[in-house]
Design an enzyme around this catalytic site. Structure first.
Site, PDB file in Angstrom:
ATOM      1  N   ASP A 153       0.850  -1.191   0.000  1.00 24.17           N
ATOM      2  CA  ASP A 153       0.000   0.000   0.000  1.00 24.17           C
ATOM      3  C   ASP A 153       0.883   1.237   0.000  1.00 24.17           C
ATOM      4  O   ASP A 153       2.060   1.177   0.382  1.00 24.17           O
ATOM      5  CB  ASP A 153      -0.941   0.030   1.212  1.00 24.17           C
ATOM      6  CG  ASP A 153      -1.891   1.226   1.167  1.00 24.17           C
ATOM      7  OD1 ASP A 153      -2.477   1.466   0.090  1.00 24.17           O
ATOM      8  OD2 ASP A 153      -2.015   1.941   2.170  1.00 24.17           O
ATOM      9  N   SER A 154       0.298   2.352  -0.389  1.00 21.49           N
ATOM     10  CA  SER A 154       1.034   3.612  -0.349  1.00 21.49           C
ATOM     11  C   SER A 154       1.369   4.008   1.096  1.00 21.49           C
ATOM     12  O   SER A 154       2.238   4.842   1.315  1.00 21.49           O
ATOM     13  CB  SER A 154       0.198   4.710  -1.015  1.00 21.49           C
ATOM     14  OG  SER A 154      -1.076   4.770  -0.415  1.00 21.49           O
ATOM     15  N   CYS A 169      -3.801  -1.099  -2.323  1.00 22.80           N
ATOM     16  CA  CYS A 169      -4.119   0.305  -2.586  1.00 22.80           C
ATOM     17  C   CYS A 169      -4.978   0.434  -3.844  1.00 22.80           C
ATOM     18  O   CYS A 169      -4.610  -0.079  -4.907  1.00 22.80           O
ATOM     19  CB  CYS A 169      -2.803   1.043  -2.776  1.00 22.80           C
ATOM     20  SG  CYS A 169      -2.942   2.777  -3.180  1.00 22.80           S
ATOM     21  N   THR A 194      -5.603   3.211  -5.525  1.00 24.72           N
ATOM     22  CA  THR A 194      -4.970   4.101  -6.501  1.00 24.72           C
ATOM     23  C   THR A 194      -3.920   3.341  -7.306  1.00 24.72           C
ATOM     24  O   THR A 194      -3.847   3.456  -8.530  1.00 24.72           O
ATOM     25  CB  THR A 194      -4.335   5.316  -5.778  1.00 24.72           C
ATOM     26  OG1 THR A 194      -5.306   5.871  -4.882  1.00 24.72           O
ATOM     27  CG2 THR A 194      -3.890   6.372  -6.757  1.00 24.72           C
ATOM     28  N   HIS A 214      -8.319   3.821   3.250  1.00 27.24           N
ATOM     29  CA  HIS A 214      -8.426   4.596   4.497  1.00 27.24           C
ATOM     30  C   HIS A 214      -9.859   4.748   4.992  1.00 27.24           C
ATOM     31  O   HIS A 214     -10.092   4.962   6.170  1.00 27.24           O
ATOM     32  CB  HIS A 214      -7.870   6.004   4.287  1.00 27.24           C
ATOM     33  CG  HIS A 214      -6.385   6.077   4.270  1.00 27.24           C
ATOM     34  ND1 HIS A 214      -5.623   5.380   3.380  1.00 27.24           N
ATOM     35  CD2 HIS A 214      -5.517   6.774   5.047  1.00 27.24           C
ATOM     36  CE1 HIS A 214      -4.344   5.661   3.599  1.00 27.24           C
ATOM     37  NE2 HIS A 214      -4.255   6.490   4.603  1.00 27.24           N
TER      38      HIS A 214
HETATM   39  N1  DGL Z   1      -4.209   3.705  -0.310  1.00 24.18           N
HETATM   40  C1  DGL Z   1      -4.801   4.711  -1.150  1.00 24.18           C
HETATM   41  C2  DGL Z   1      -6.045   4.153  -1.871  1.00 24.18           C
HETATM   42  O1  DGL Z   1      -6.608   3.137  -1.492  1.00 24.18           O
HETATM   43  C3  DGL Z   1      -5.140   5.950  -0.391  1.00 24.18           C
HETATM   44  C4  DGL Z   1      -3.957   6.731   0.089  1.00 24.18           C
HETATM   45  C5  DGL Z   1      -3.204   7.466  -0.982  1.00 24.18           C
HETATM   46  O2  DGL Z   1      -3.718   8.443  -1.561  1.00 24.18           O
HETATM   47  O3  DGL Z   1      -2.078   7.063  -1.213  1.00 24.18           O
HETATM   48  O4  DGL Z   1      -6.468   4.721  -2.844  1.00 24.18           O
END
Ligand code: DGL
Length: 274
Positions: free
Chosen positions: A14-15, A77, A79, A195
């Site tokens: 994940d980010s 993630c 994104t 999140h």
């Molecule tokens: N983990 C990202 C998502 O699910 C959200 C956090 C980010 O913008 O990096 O899109």
């Protein structure tokens, strides 16, 4: 047998911390496997970045997980799943390595929640702009109308542990109202960002009764269980010693503290350079 064919942990990427909400469910449903979680906290957020940047960052982290012995990596993630998954799958995968995302498994089952066939998506700007949910949902369920709304303030609110502040109430109420304006018949809202489940009590406060609110952790975990059953050649490359390792590209102390909120228990992480 070369080292890359040895069984290894399942990688979860994940980010930042958000993917821990997905990992928590995966671990609950599939407790026997080894896991390595990698959070790119030094470069979060991904949600506001360009396609090229998200692709490059995601690729670097996925290859770091391969280097650590993972044969299967889940992009927790949204994104990264929206902007990088397909290109990595098509162009970059070494033999014997697999990468899966969270958009397809969620899109596949969304029809089980809606009667009106009007579904709302709350996500980052990057995920919304990619149109990935509209495309994927319509691929499986062409009769479903998808309405998207980006919530740029929600990730920073959660990152700052503002889960019930005045600001959080303001933005959650405003974004939900804006999404609901798109269709009076909307009966399902998908939280399409790692999140957002942390804001669930607040979201429930502003979503009228009768509308389903879906978090994707459980759906992704169930889909992974099913995938491993259908793909024994991938399953047998996932080791089962029940070990958990956590890596962050930023401060491990900070990661440990926040991870408790997202993962629901205390963990110990290590710094890693990608
Ligand atoms: N983990 C990202 C998502 O699910 C959200 C956090 C980010 O913008 O990096 O899109």
């Amino acid at each position: 047998m070369s080292q890359q064919n040895n069984p290894g942990p399942i990688g979860i990427f994940d980010s930042g911390y958000g993917g821990l909400t997905v990992f928590k469910e995966i671990h609950k449903h599939l407790p026997d496997y080894d896991y390595i979680y990698l959070g790119d906290n030094a470069r979060v957020p991904y949600g506001t970045r360009s396609f090229e940047t998200v692709y490059e960052y995601t690729k670097e982290c996925v290859f770091k997980l391969f280097e650590l012995g993972c044969n299967l990596v889940i992009l927790a993630c949204n994104t990264a799943s929206a902007k990088a998954l397909r290109t990595i799958q098509q162009n970059d995968l070494p033999e014997g390595k697999k990468v899966l995302g969270v958009i397809r498994p969620t899109s596949e089952v969304v029809n089980q929640f809606t009667k009106s066939n009007k579904v709302g998506i709350l996500a980052t700007q990057g995920t919304v702009n990619s149109n990935s949910y509209v495309i994927e949902i319509n691929k499986f369920h062409p009769d479903i109308d998808v309405f998207q709304h980006a919530c740029p303030f929600w990730v920073p609110l959660v990152e700052n542990n503002e889960l019930n502040s005045e600001g959080a109430n303001f933005f959650v109420q405003q974004d939900i109202q804006q999404l609901l304006q798109a269709s009076p018949e909307m009966d399902t809202i998908l939280l399409a960002c790692t999140h957002y489940p942390l804001l669930l009590p607040l979201i429930q406060k502003y979503v009228p009764e009768g509308i389903n609110i879906i978090s994707q952790g459980k759906l992704v975990a169930e889909s992974l269980m099913d995938y491993l059953k259908r793909h024994p050649e991938v399953e047998e490359k996932c080791s089962k010693e029940k070990s958990l390792q956590f890596f962050t590209t930023d401060d491990p102390e900070d990661f440990n503290e926040k991870a408790e909120i997202f993962f629901g228990k205390r963990i110990s992480s290590n710094f890693i350079k990608v």
